[in-house]
Design a protein around this motif. Structure first.
Motif: not given
Lengths: 193, 267
Positions: B170-194
């Motif tokens: 679902a994330l791939k098909v919508r082209g959800a690419v996280g940012g870089k660095g520590i913020r992107g890392f957090y967003e990536k965790i969030k996108a899966f964890a929540i």
């Protein structure tokens, strides 16, 4: 409130822990790749292994949850053949116990970022203590040892403290946390109005 | 294991899971205090023997599972080899300072990490989780609410894996690419964890209520589908490790690999 954890609390805790246990399993190779650079940079990632306890505590807010979560996550990683084997169980027990100790010292009344950061820090400290025996870290060169300690504790606070706090905050918006949290005095007051 | 793999039942599968578990923990605690690399290598040989000859899984699979052991070896040893303290310099390049002491200490750590990993995998390859929890209930008096919660949670894992796959697509098909660095890392965790956490908590809550209604909490007068006891194979495993211990001790004294008896004190 009845004594001890209810089956609901236990099952939810274990599920949360197993999700993190799966993340731990994926985290292992990442940690391994970073660690081949030397310089202890991988220690920044170490904090991920403390997060099950803090997230589970923030969600369920009951005594015993942090310890159970950390143990279950370690056990999950273990029975699915995590490459660290039994080592994870011992570390999990120690880390969960120290996180639990921090929450107990606040009488299980504080659910803010500072508390979970302290719990992450405590888990980090106990993992270092086990490392003295298991990893002989006392015999590293001094600058290297200080980097290891510093990076591990920073990572612990950022991942198990700050990240855990924001993850649960985001999770609260979905409404699932109200399913599993014990009723508070605020809830009872709301009934009186 | 979450997915049933085909394997040959060996005597290791027939050992009482609680006994096996306690024995592995005891070995862990013992090996932490072993500082003699000769002894450690011998224990490694003993564990590898158990892994390759008695787990009953095909060779190809065993070799594949063994690959991460090398990673364990590398991660447990490199820091100590490169940056450990010591007197007798072997190699010096910038910050890297390899000494005889740090080299042996690092290798010792690497081998020990592998022994623990092998023992852990031997345990998980030869123990069905369900039987482990039944045995913990029957022999070690674990409360049923914990044991059944674990078993239910393990059953939920395949559903969670499927969800994770769906989420990734679902994330791939919508082209959800996280940012870089520590913020992107957090967003990536969030996108899966929540989504994963919220779905799983809801499901766990529903199942737990159903289980409570079915009296899974009941401690007294419980009947068990699996009755787990002890057998002669438990004694066999104990004898195996005692044998390995005695041989390891004997060999390390009479046929040492290195002229070092304690990696903590070399000189």
């Amino acid at each position: 409130m009845s004594k001890g954890l209810k089956l609901t609390d236990i099952l939810v805790t274990i599920i949360i822990a197993l999700i993190f246990g799966a993340i731990y399993k994926l985290w292992g190779p990442l940690y391994g790749i970073v660690s081949t650079f030397g310089l202890q940079l991988e220690q920044l990632l170490y904090g991920m292994w403390f997060i099950a306890a803090t997230v589970a505590y923030l969600i369920i807010r009951k005594p015993g949850v942090a310890l159970l979560a950390e143990l279950a996550a370690a056990h999950g990683e273990f029975i699915f053949g995590g490459e660290w084997g039994i080592t994870t169980l011992i570390y999990g027990l120690g880390q969960g116990f120290f996180a639990e100790f921090i929450f107990a010292s606040f009488r299980y009344q504080k659910y803010n970022m500072v508390t979970v950061s302290l719990a992450g820090l405590a888990s980090g400290i106990v993992s270092l203590l086990i490392d003295v025996y298991y990893g002989y870290i006392g015999d590293l060169a001094m600058w290297n040892l200080l980097m290891l300690i510093g990076f591990r504790l920073i990572g612990a606070v950022i991942i198990a403290g700050v990240f855990a706090h924001f993850i649960v905050q985001a999770l609260e918006k979905t409404g699932v946390t109200s399913l599993v949290r014990p009723a508070t005095s605020v809830d009872y007051d709301a009934l009186d109005q | 294991m979450p997915f049933e793999l085909s394997y040959r039942q060996t005597w290791l599968h027939k050992i009482n899971p609680s006994f096996k578990f306690l024995l592995v923990i005891a070995l862990f605690i013992y090996l932490i205090f072993v500082d003699n690399p000769n002894l450690m290598v011998n224990y490694a040989i003993g564990s590898v023997g158990l892994y390759f000859f008695f787990t009953g899984h095909p060779w190809k699979r065993l070799l594949l599972i063994a690959l991460p052991f090398l990673l364990v070896f590398v991660t447990s040893s490199t820091s100590m080899i490169f940056f450990g303290e010591g007197e007798e310099t072997l190699f010096n390049w910038g910050l890297v300072h390899i000494t005889k002491e740090s080299l042996f200490r690092g290798l010792h750590l690497g081998i020990r990490g592998m022994v623990f990993a092998i023992l852990g995998v031997v345990f998980s390859l030869t123990t069905r989780p369900v039987l482990l929890f039944y045995s913990l209930m029957q022999q070690l008096k674990l409360k049923p609410k914990y044991a059944y919660s674990f078993m239910a949670a393990i059953r939920l894992l395949p559903i969670m894996l499927e969800e994770l796959q769906t989420l990734r697509h679902a994330l791939k098909v919508r082209g959800a690419v996280g940012g870089k660095g520590i913020r992107g890392f957090y967003e990536k965790i969030k996108a899966f964890a929540i989504p994963m956490l919220s779905q799983s908590i809801r499901r766990a809550h529903r199942i737990a209520i159903a289980m409570e209604a079915k009296r899974f909490l009941n401690v007294n007068n419980r009947t068990n589908y699996y009755q787990i006891g002890f057998s002669k194979f438990d004694v066999l495993l104990l004898l195996y490790f005692i044998g390995v211990g005695v041989l390891a001790q004997f060999a390390s004294v009479n046929f040492p690999y290195f002229g070092i008896e304690d990696v903590r004190v070399i000189g």
